[in-house]
Design a protein around this motif. Sequence first.
Motif, PDB file in Angstrom:
ATOM      1  N   VAL A 430       0.849  -1.191   0.000  1.00  0.00           N
ATOM      2  CA  VAL A 430       0.000   0.000   0.000  1.00  0.00           C
ATOM      3  C   VAL A 430       0.883   1.238   0.000  1.00  0.00           C
ATOM      4  CG1 VAL A 430      -1.791   1.258   1.265  1.00  0.00           C
ATOM      5  CG2 VAL A 430      -1.836  -1.235   1.191  1.00  0.00           C
ATOM      6  N   GLY A 431       0.502   2.231  -0.816  1.00  0.00           N
ATOM      7  CA  GLY A 431       1.255   3.468  -0.925  1.00  0.00           C
ATOM      8  C   GLY A 431       0.963   4.433   0.212  1.00  0.00           C
ATOM      9  N   PRO A 432       1.625   5.588   0.220  1.00  0.00           N
ATOM     10  CA  PRO A 432       1.484   6.537   1.338  1.00  0.00           C
ATOM     11  C   PRO A 432       0.063   7.062   1.519  1.00  0.00           C
ATOM     12  CG  PRO A 432       2.754   7.494  -0.484  1.00  0.00           C
ATOM     13  CD  PRO A 432       2.615   6.046  -0.772  1.00  0.00           C
ATOM     14  N   LEU A 433      -0.632   7.352   0.422  1.00  0.00           N
ATOM     15  CA  LEU A 433      -2.011   7.816   0.575  1.00  0.00           C
ATOM     16  C   LEU A 433      -2.909   6.683   1.058  1.00  0.00           C
ATOM     17  CD1 LEU A 433      -2.574  10.119  -2.563  1.00  0.00           C
ATOM     18  CD2 LEU A 433      -2.119  10.789  -0.197  1.00  0.00           C
ATOM     19  N   GLY A 434      -2.651   5.467   0.563  1.00  0.00           N
ATOM     20  CA  GLY A 434      -3.433   4.323   1.007  1.00  0.00           C
ATOM     21  C   GLY A 434      -3.260   4.052   2.488  1.00  0.00           C
ATOM     22  N   ILE A 435      -2.056   4.247   2.993  1.00  0.00           N
ATOM     23  CA  ILE A 435      -1.817   4.076   4.432  1.00  0.00           C
ATOM     24  C   ILE A 435      -2.600   5.116   5.223  1.00  0.00           C
ATOM     25  CG2 ILE A 435      -0.057   4.285   6.225  1.00  0.00           C
ATOM     26  CD1 ILE A 435       1.919   3.030   4.236  1.00  0.00           C
ATOM     27  N   ARG A 436      -2.614   6.355   4.746  1.00  0.00           N
ATOM     28  CA  ARG A 436      -3.367   7.402   5.442  1.00  0.00           C
ATOM     29  C   ARG A 436      -4.874   7.154   5.370  1.00  0.00           C
ATOM     30  NH1 ARG A 436      -1.092  13.289   3.879  1.00  0.00           N
ATOM     31  NH2 ARG A 436      -2.862  13.812   5.261  1.00  0.00           N
ATOM     32  N   ALA A 437      -5.300   6.343   4.402  1.00  0.00           N
ATOM     33  CA  ALA A 437      -6.718   5.972   4.317  1.00  0.00           C
ATOM     34  C   ALA A 437      -7.009   4.676   5.072  1.00  0.00           C
ATOM     35  CB  ALA A 437      -7.132   5.818   2.855  1.00  0.00           C
ATOM     36  N   GLY A 438      -5.978   4.037   5.656  1.00  0.00           N
ATOM     37  CA  GLY A 438      -6.172   2.817   6.435  1.00  0.00           C
ATOM     38  C   GLY A 438      -6.310   1.558   5.601  1.00  0.00           C
ATOM     39  N   LEU A 439      -5.880   1.602   4.322  1.00  0.00           N
ATOM     40  CA  LEU A 439      -6.052   0.446   3.455  1.00  0.00           C
ATOM     41  C   LEU A 439      -5.073  -0.680   3.766  1.00  0.00           C
ATOM     42  CD1 LEU A 439      -6.633   2.173  -0.017  1.00  0.00           C
ATOM     43  CD2 LEU A 439      -8.270   1.685   1.818  1.00  0.00           C
ATOM     44  N   ASP A 440      -4.072  -0.414   4.587  1.00  0.00           N
ATOM     45  CA  ASP A 440      -3.105  -1.446   4.971  1.00  0.00           C
ATOM     46  C   ASP A 440      -3.521  -2.197   6.230  1.00  0.00           C
ATOM     47  OD1 ASP A 440      -2.763   0.909   6.471  1.00  0.00           O
ATOM     48  OD2 ASP A 440      -0.699   0.351   6.984  1.00  0.00           O
ATOM     49  N   ILE A 441      -4.669  -1.889   6.793  1.00  0.00           N
ATOM     50  CA  ILE A 441      -5.169  -2.620   7.964  1.00  0.00           C
ATOM     51  C   ILE A 441      -5.751  -3.939   7.446  1.00  0.00           C
ATOM     52  CG2 ILE A 441      -6.685  -2.562   9.962  1.00  0.00           C
ATOM     53  CD1 ILE A 441      -4.463  -0.431   9.979  1.00  0.00           C
ATOM     54  N   LYS A 442      -4.975  -5.018   7.567  1.00  0.00           N
ATOM     55  CA  LYS A 442      -5.320  -6.283   6.908  1.00  0.00           C
ATOM     56  C   LYS A 442      -6.578  -6.921   7.477  1.00  0.00           C
ATOM     57  CE  LYS A 442      -0.603  -7.297   5.440  1.00  0.00           C
ATOM     58  NZ  LYS A 442      -0.924  -6.923   4.059  1.00  0.00           N
ATOM     59  N   GLU A 443      -6.907  -6.592   8.716  1.00  0.00           N
ATOM     60  CA  GLU A 443      -8.139  -7.144   9.284  1.00  0.00           C
ATOM     61  C   GLU A 443      -9.378  -6.562   8.610  1.00  0.00           C
ATOM     62  OE1 GLU A 443      -4.880  -7.761  12.094  1.00  0.00           O
ATOM     63  OE2 GLU A 443      -5.580  -6.044  10.930  1.00  0.00           O
ATOM     64  N   ASN A 444      -9.246  -5.383   8.004  1.00  0.00           N
ATOM     65  CA  ASN A 444     -10.360  -4.769   7.273  1.00  0.00           C
ATOM     66  C   ASN A 444     -10.262  -5.010   5.775  1.00  0.00           C
ATOM     67  OD1 ASN A 444     -11.519  -3.760   9.622  1.00  0.00           O
ATOM     68  ND2 ASN A 444     -10.440  -1.799   9.480  1.00  0.00           N
ATOM     69  N   PHE A 445      -9.063  -4.876   5.219  1.00  0.00           N
ATOM     70  CA  PHE A 445      -8.832  -5.098   3.795  1.00  0.00           C
ATOM     71  C   PHE A 445      -7.910  -6.314   3.670  1.00  0.00           C
ATOM     72  CE2 PHE A 445      -9.687  -0.638   4.524  1.00  0.00           C
ATOM     73  CZ  PHE A 445     -10.683  -0.371   3.606  1.00  0.00           C
ATOM     74  N   HIS A 446      -8.527  -7.473   3.478  1.00  0.00           N
ATOM     75  CA  HIS A 446      -7.807  -8.733   3.643  1.00  0.00           C
ATOM     76  C   HIS A 446      -6.704  -8.910   2.607  1.00  0.00           C
ATOM     77  CE1 HIS A 446     -11.190  -9.084   6.173  1.00  0.00           C
ATOM     78  NE2 HIS A 446     -12.044  -9.420   5.226  1.00  0.00           N
ATOM     79  N   LYS A 447      -6.981  -8.598   1.366  1.00  0.00           N
ATOM     80  CA  LYS A 447      -5.983  -8.652   0.298  1.00  0.00           C
ATOM     81  C   LYS A 447      -6.169  -7.412  -0.562  1.00  0.00           C
ATOM     82  CE  LYS A 447      -5.988 -13.714   0.058  1.00  0.00           C
ATOM     83  NZ  LYS A 447      -6.252 -14.894  -0.799  1.00  0.00           N
TER      84      LYS A 447
END
Length: 753
Positions: A430-447
């Motif tokens: 996940v890129g920097p903007l994706g991290i700030r959007a929480g897309l790297d939280i694997k419990e929410n976004f599994h893959k």
Amino acid sequence: MADIESLGGAEAEAVPPVEIVNTSLETTNLGTSQPEIETMQQDEPNKTEDIENEFAEAGDNMAGDIEAGYVEARDVEARNVQVEDVEAGDIEASNAEVRDGQAGDIEEGNAEVWDREVGDIEAGDMEAVDIELPPMDNETARSTNSCSGYHEKVLKTLLLLAVFIICALIAVVVYQDLAPCQPKAATSKNNPLPQRFYDENYMRYLAYFPPGSRSNPSYLTKREVLWQADACGTQLNREPSDPLFFTSNQNIPLEPAVTGFMGQFGTYRFLSMFEMMAMFIGEEKHGMWRFQENGFIRVYRDKSSNVGIFPVERKRAIESGLYYVDAEKYTKDDTLLGILKNHYMNVNPALDFDYAFGDDTSIIINTNGRRVEVLNWIDLPIYHEKFTRKYRNHAPIDTPAYFCQVSSDNFPHAKVAWQLITAQEKANKVGPLGIRAGLDIKENFHKIIRFNQFPGATAWANIGQGNPETDERPKTLEEMRERPQTVNYTPIDQNKVDIEIYLAERGYRNSSVTYLQFIVVMMDKSDPEAYTYLRPDGYYYDVLVKRNTNAKNINQEPRFNFKISIRGEEEQKRVYSTVVYALSNLNRPKFGLTGGGCPAKGGDIIDYPWGNPGSGFETNYEEVIPVCDAILIDIRFWTNLGDPLDDPAVKIGNSGIGYNSTKIAEYVTQPNFYGRFTDPYNVKNNIQNPDELDFTTDHKMQGPKNHTDENVTFRIDFGKIGTLNKVNFPENIDIAPVSCVAESENKNDYCGP
């Protein structure tokens, strides 16, 4: 945006297979039968010769204008009427077979009709050829007239035969429409070829073998994603027993070829990976809804467990996992923390969270035999000890994103492609903007997979037509009836707006039933603060401020309206949302779907369109409204899952297995003298080729019949060791059919995905 209709799943109707029996068309002798000839010889011995080959007197009749794909019997003479040169794929009336599951692929004998449609057999058009015979004398004519009844029978036989051929051809085409796919015969040793790409089952599974012959009917095999290996005409020239069978002649390992599709509202998107390049292709100008994660993860109690968190213990259970952040403020409770760690979990395919969409609590029988009320689920901040402190240094989740659900539940036609793509090392980054959007939280976004847009594709914003009174969306039914909303979608200036694009897997309320969502995160560099928000309340905010003192400076006012940079415009333009669920859904009720209007607020969408639904997920801010279809994007995405394309060492000449231990590679060639100019112009002007290549010892050109059989070698120094893409072939990719495909499964489905 979410398609709540698909949460229930539509039952697919299974089409019963149509069995085609191998029909043997015996060659028909249309001449006079032998017993009849003998009788005629006794009555009129002088006429035997003339009678033996007689058929029917048809004059210039057209045999009833019989058409079987332009099959015409023209000018049928009264003698020896034979159907000659019937070339409809050289049908020879012997063992008609349906080959390869293709309409029109009729084999009778060894001849084949390729790519024909009913009523369109072109090869030869099955025309009866005019036969010129010697004129009959009067006696022969009288004898012929006496046989007219027999001739009528023969003519009827011809008619019946023609009708039979027509019916057989129609049956073949109908069979292709109704029957499940049939496995194609192997065209090389031990190498069954895949079914055609346009077969329905091709997109279902990656299993190219006839029913019952697959080595493992539950999991993907290497053969099934390298189905191209040794296909006819590809010059692999290796035996399946060769350890390097799945490599090129250069010993470069073959890379997976996999594809799948998904659809909603009759609109389809295609997910593929070829040569480590993943692509997601769908429609242009696809609408999206805005959402923002709130820093929490929802976990569910194991349904089979006889312990749980009591409702009155919710606060203490949450705080017991935050003690390491602020021991003075939060107290550790080992008992409650142990229950959370061992009996509550995020998504576990082995567990059935059938209450994920039900009540918050359940009544269970505890270890003491008492009936007690426990929490079915609980929302924990990402900093909680339950998640092993892996997010303790996570950047503030302060940026909204735009999303749309693009698959049905468990994406049955793209499951294998998605699993193989997300198994690669460059996936789930996940890129920097994706991290700030929480897309790297694997419990929410599994893959998750990050994509780029193809050149020419873009994102669009509705900036209206210049009249704020009509550009603003109407708020009431009376206003909607009074005037239409005016819209104007214009390309976003991506030189001023940073955009990250993702395809992610997620379930609603963290259910084990998941969907594919594409997500876009944007940040306009002209006014980045307008794209951030942090609610100054709750456990996530409290811990964030404790760990990051700058968090208090993040914008704390929700932005209901915003501006964006537009291509060709110096100033940002106001963006307007619409009143619709999706611009592509003009009449949802007509197609059995519910709703049709924009939900207008963030949060849990699960009860849409009734009650007071949100527009996203259970861990979203309600005040970050969806601004429905204010932003559109062209679904033309790609990403490289292999090594960088500009890496000078990847797949050079010495990259293959056995060659990649040295900078120098040895080559073998048949000798010849190449490049000598012989054109008269060049000879006359004494123009010689400076790039002549002489691989011979006698410095002479080798002919096809007088050449030496001794090969020669030469070497090339690449100056570096060649490298290869790393390809993951996970052994646990489950190809068992799911969702609507599983409901319509039959044994023949495994001959093509």
